[in-house]
Every structure is written in C-alpha cells, then in structure tokens.
Design a protein around this motif. Structure first.
Motif, short mmCIF file in Angstrom:
data_model
loop_
_atom_site.label_atom_id
_atom_site.label_comp_id
_atom_site.label_asym_id
_atom_site.label_seq_id
_atom_site.Cartn_x
_atom_site.Cartn_y
_atom_site.Cartn_z
N GLY A 95 14.94 22.51 -38.56
CA GLY A 95 16.49 22.87 -39.51
C GLY A 95 16.25 23.28 -40.32
O GLY A 95 17.44 23.31 -40.76
N ASP A 96 15.33 23.62 -40.91
CA ASP A 96 15.42 23.92 -42.46
C ASP A 96 14.59 25.32 -42.04
O ASP A 96 14.22 25.91 -43.01
N ILE A 97 14.14 25.98 -41.26
CA ILE A 97 13.81 27.34 -40.60
C ILE A 97 15.21 27.81 -40.02
O ILE A 97 15.43 27.51 -39.34
N ASP A 98 15.71 29.34 -40.86
CA ASP A 98 16.65 30.19 -40.67
C ASP A 98 15.49 31.33 -40.30
O ASP A 98 17.10 31.87 -38.59
N ALA A 99 14.71 32.35 -39.54
CA ALA A 99 14.27 33.13 -39.37
C ALA A 99 12.52 32.87 -39.25
O ALA A 99 11.79 32.23 -39.98
N VAL A 100 11.96 33.20 -37.91
CA VAL A 100 10.81 33.04 -37.86
C VAL A 100 9.78 34.80 -37.90
O VAL A 100 10.67 35.81 -37.48
N TYR A 101 8.53 34.94 -38.31
CA TYR A 101 7.69 35.79 -38.12
C TYR A 101 7.07 35.13 -36.84
O TYR A 101 6.02 34.12 -37.16
N VAL A 102 7.33 36.70 -36.47
CA VAL A 102 5.58 36.04 -35.45
C VAL A 102 5.01 37.28 -35.45
O VAL A 102 4.96 38.51 -34.55
N PRO A 103 3.38 36.96 -35.48
CA PRO A 103 2.17 37.92 -35.67
C PRO A 103 1.48 37.75 -34.56
O PRO A 103 0.18 37.83 -34.56
N LEU A 104 1.81 36.90 -33.40
CA LEU A 104 0.90 37.36 -32.08
C LEU A 104 0.51 38.16 -31.36
O LEU A 104 0.45 39.32 -31.85
N PRO A 105 -0.61 38.20 -30.88
CA PRO A 105 -1.31 39.16 -30.35
C PRO A 105 0.04 39.64 -28.92
O PRO A 105 1.08 38.46 -28.87
N ALA A 106 -0.41 41.04 -29.15
CA ALA A 106 1.36 41.73 -28.15
C ALA A 106 1.95 41.49 -27.25
O ALA A 106 2.91 41.03 -27.08
N ALA A 107 1.59 41.06 -26.26
CA ALA A 107 1.31 40.12 -24.73
C ALA A 107 2.10 38.68 -25.17
O ALA A 107 2.92 37.87 -24.07
N LEU A 108 2.30 38.44 -26.24
CA LEU A 108 3.09 37.46 -26.58
C LEU A 108 4.27 37.25 -27.33
O LEU A 108 5.42 36.09 -27.52
N HIS A 109 4.41 38.46 -27.28
CA HIS A 109 5.45 38.73 -28.68
C HIS A 109 6.81 38.83 -27.42
O HIS A 109 7.75 37.58 -28.04
N ALA A 110 6.67 38.63 -26.10
CA ALA A 110 8.17 38.53 -25.73
C ALA A 110 8.30 37.18 -25.63
O ALA A 110 9.85 36.72 -25.15
N THR A 111 7.40 36.25 -25.32
CA THR A 111 7.81 35.24 -24.70
C THR A 111 8.18 34.23 -25.87
O THR A 111 9.18 33.43 -25.93
N TRP A 112 7.46 34.45 -27.28
CA TRP A 112 7.56 33.39 -28.72
C TRP A 112 9.36 34.15 -29.02
O TRP A 112 9.34 33.25 -30.22
N THR A 113 9.06 35.71 -28.70
CA THR A 113 10.39 35.83 -29.75
C THR A 113 11.92 35.00 -29.03
O THR A 113 12.99 35.27 -29.76
N GLU A 114 11.56 35.75 -27.62
CA GLU A 114 12.96 34.56 -26.90
C GLU A 114 13.06 33.66 -27.34
O GLU A 114 14.21 32.73 -27.42
N ALA A 115 11.76 32.32 -27.17
CA ALA A 115 11.79 31.24 -27.72
C ALA A 115 12.92 31.18 -29.11
O ALA A 115 13.64 30.45 -28.85
N ALA A 116 12.24 31.87 -30.17
CA ALA A 116 12.67 31.76 -31.16
C ALA A 116 14.19 32.17 -31.01
O ALA A 116 15.48 31.76 -31.91
N LEU A 117 15.26 33.01 -30.72
CA LEU A 117 15.94 33.42 -29.91
C LEU A 117 17.17 32.08 -30.11
O LEU A 117 17.86 31.75 -30.48
N ARG A 118 16.44 31.92 -28.66
CA ARG A 118 16.56 30.11 -28.21
C ARG A 118 16.86 29.43 -28.91
O ARG A 118 17.91 29.01 -28.88
N ALA A 119 15.84 29.11 -29.95
CA ALA A 119 17.03 27.93 -30.73
C ALA A 119 17.59 28.60 -32.42
O ALA A 119 17.20 28.20 -32.78
N GLY A 120 17.90 29.48 -31.96
CA GLY A 120 19.59 30.53 -33.19
C GLY A 120 18.15 30.75 -34.60
O GLY A 120 18.94 30.53 -35.28
N LYS A 121 16.58 31.58 -34.44
CA LYS A 121 16.73 31.87 -35.29
C LYS A 121 17.12 33.47 -35.39
O LYS A 121 16.34 33.98 -34.10
#
Length: 327
Positions: free
Chosen positions: A65-91
């Motif tokens: 709960g103490d994080i407003d935003a995330v940075y995703v430096p993962l391999p390109a093929a994983l960007h969509a999965t973890w960006t979606e997860a972060a957005l759905r977590a409200g980040k």
C-alpha cells in the motif's frame, strides 16, 4: 497527490540498476520504496545499494500500500503481463520499451490505464533530451526547407550468447531492442502519418533464433522517405540525419548520450555549415521527472507509443524470412 511519487521496481535488470534506480533515487519528485525479484538475494543486494526495501516476488510488491507507481524493466515479452497486473493493482506504470510486442496488447493496456485514471508511460528516454526539441524547432522554422529524407541508425555490439536479446520467447531480436529507437525518432521528428514501405530482418545469434539486424523504409504522406538501420552485431552507431530542400541536420549520440555529453547539432546549408551546441543534460533524470508529472496528471499513454507499436508489428510481419514469433 502530495509529496514525491512512491515507486516500486519489478525486477533487477541491468538497465534498472545502472540507470533507472539511480535516477529514481536522485529525483526530488520520486521516492524509491522497494525493489522486487524472484531471487530474494538479488532483491536484497539491489535494495541495499539504493536504500530501499527488498521484496521477494512481483505479486508481493504490487500488494504493497505504500507504492503509487511501478517501473517494469523485465524482458519485452513479459511487459504486457506485469503492466496489466500493476494497473489492476491500482498502480501507475512506467514500462521499458517496447511496451508490448503486439499492437492489440498495447491498445488494451492504454484503455485499462485510462479507465482507472492511471498514468501509463513507455520508457523511451531520448525523446526527453532537449537536443531533439532544438531539432524540432529548427524544422518548424524552415531551417532546412521541406523535409525530403530521414536516415537514422542505432546499432550495438553483439551481446553474449546467453543474453535475453537472443531469446525469441522473451521478445529478443534487433527489432524489439534497437529498432525501437530509429522508429520512434522518425515518429518524433516526421510525425505520426508514417507508413511502412519495406522491411528486412536478418536472422542471427545462436541458432539464428532471432533477427540480429534490420532495415526499415517508411514514408510520410508528403513523400519523404525514412531509412532506418538497427542491429545487435555491429559497431556502435547512434545518430540521425534529416535532409531538406535547402539543407540538412545531423545529430550524433542521438539516443543514449551520457549526462555529461555536450550535444552538437550540425546544420548544413548552401551558405555554409554551423554547429549548434546545447548544454549537457541527463535524459534519464528528465524521463523520471516526466513520469512523476504524468502520475500526478493521470496521463494516458502517448499516441506516439500506440503508433510505434503498429509500425513495429508491420515491420515484423512484412519482412521476408523474419525470425519473429507468428501471431
């Protein structure tokens, strides 16, 4: 939002440790709160270096709960999965380029972010460097007349055989890695009405599994051509040149200049050549500052990122013998 944007990082990739984490730490508009890794020891080592918390696993970081935003430096093929997860977590999300390897996924993430009032930004850092604003101003002022042609190149030496850029399952290959730069430069300087006229991807790397080099030919609605070169097995090159009806503009160290680099823009006309010098600047810190501003505004994904995704996809599909996954 008051105070700095509280940032968590999903992964300990080289670009994160070398460039982005120092910038998050240095920027007064951001506070680096935590870094996550599947490898707990790696998370601890990285967190210790930057004075933040270590988290084991990406889901655990997204639950904080103490994080407003995330940075995703993962391999390109994983960007969509973890960006979606972060957005759905409200980040809010800053994700490495390319944001995804499919235009439909990029559009879906843009829509998801917009529906939640969340900022989504693709980490294309060079567009934040002031030298390109000078070039755009010169073009708008007619310094070289009407644009006739654009040449851009971004090539780097061959990565080691075990590097993720040789792995097609992780979104490897020259197009997704170095090709983003000249394509985005063309969009940034010529406008978003670009169309693909031709594409060539050259297979290479271990087992010829990915494209190791490529060439793209784009065109504008007014007939100007853009010739783009990119590669992962070359002498280093990072430059572009714009030819007009009355002169030309050349920029070296265009895409990854160090913070102490003094940019020199060469303007050649019939009356002679002049060198326009701008002050050194830190495009990484500027990018982080821009992201913090986007978070406070809940800014949508830039249209250029959506158009870039479509162009990269078409370049992949139109190239003969391309070593890219069929979709």
């Amino acid at each position: 939002m008051t105070g700095p944007v509280r940032v968590g990082v999903l992964g300990c990739a080289g670009i994160a440790r070398r460039r982005m984490l120092p910038a998050f730490h240095a920027c007064p508009d951001t506070q680096l709160v935590a870094v996550a890794s599947r490898d707990e020891a790696k998370a601890r080592d990285t967190a210790r270096e930057f004075g933040c918390a270590a988290v084991r696993g990406y889901p655990a970081l997204l639950e904080r709960g103490d994080i407003d935003a995330v940075y995703v430096p993962l391999p390109a093929a994983l960007h969509a999965t973890w960006t979606e997860a972060a957005l759905r977590a409200g980040k809010h999300v800053l994700a490495e380029k390319p944001l995804t390897t499919e235009p439909a996924s990029t559009e879906a993430l843009a829509a998801l972010a917009a529906s939640g009032g969340l900022a989504l930004m693709e980490n294309v850092m060079f567009v934040h460097h002031p030298q390109h604003a000078v070039v755009r101003r010169l073009l708008a002022d007619g310094a070289i007349g009407e644009i006739r042609a654009f040449h851009a190149a971004f090539t780097v030496p061959r990565p080691p055989d075990g590097d993720i850029r040789h792995d097609p399952a992780l979104g490897g290959g020259a197009l997704w890695d170095t090709g983003v730069y000249p394509v985005r430069a063309a969009l940034h300087l010529l406008g978003e009405d670009l169309r693909v006229a031709g594409s060539l991807l050259v297979p290479g790397g271990p087992g010829d599994a990915v494209d190791i080099a490529g060439t793209a030919l784009l065109r504008t609605a007014r007939g100007a051509g853009a010739h783009l070169t990119f590669g992962l097995d070359h002498a280093y090159r990072s430059s572009y040149e714009i030819w007009g009806s009355e002169g030309s503009l050349t920029v070296d160290r265009a895409f990854t200049p160090p913070a102490d680099h003094v940019p020199r823009i060469r303007l050649a006309r019939r009356t002679g050549t002049e060198e326009i010098t701008t002050g050194p600047d830190d495009q990484v810190l500027r990018t982080v500052t821009a992201f913090a501003r986007a978070v406070r505004a809940g800014a949508p994904l830039e249209a250029a990122s959506l158009r870039q995704a479509a162009l990269l996809d078409e370049l992949a599909r139109r190239a003969p013998d391309a070593r890219v996954p069929a979709r």
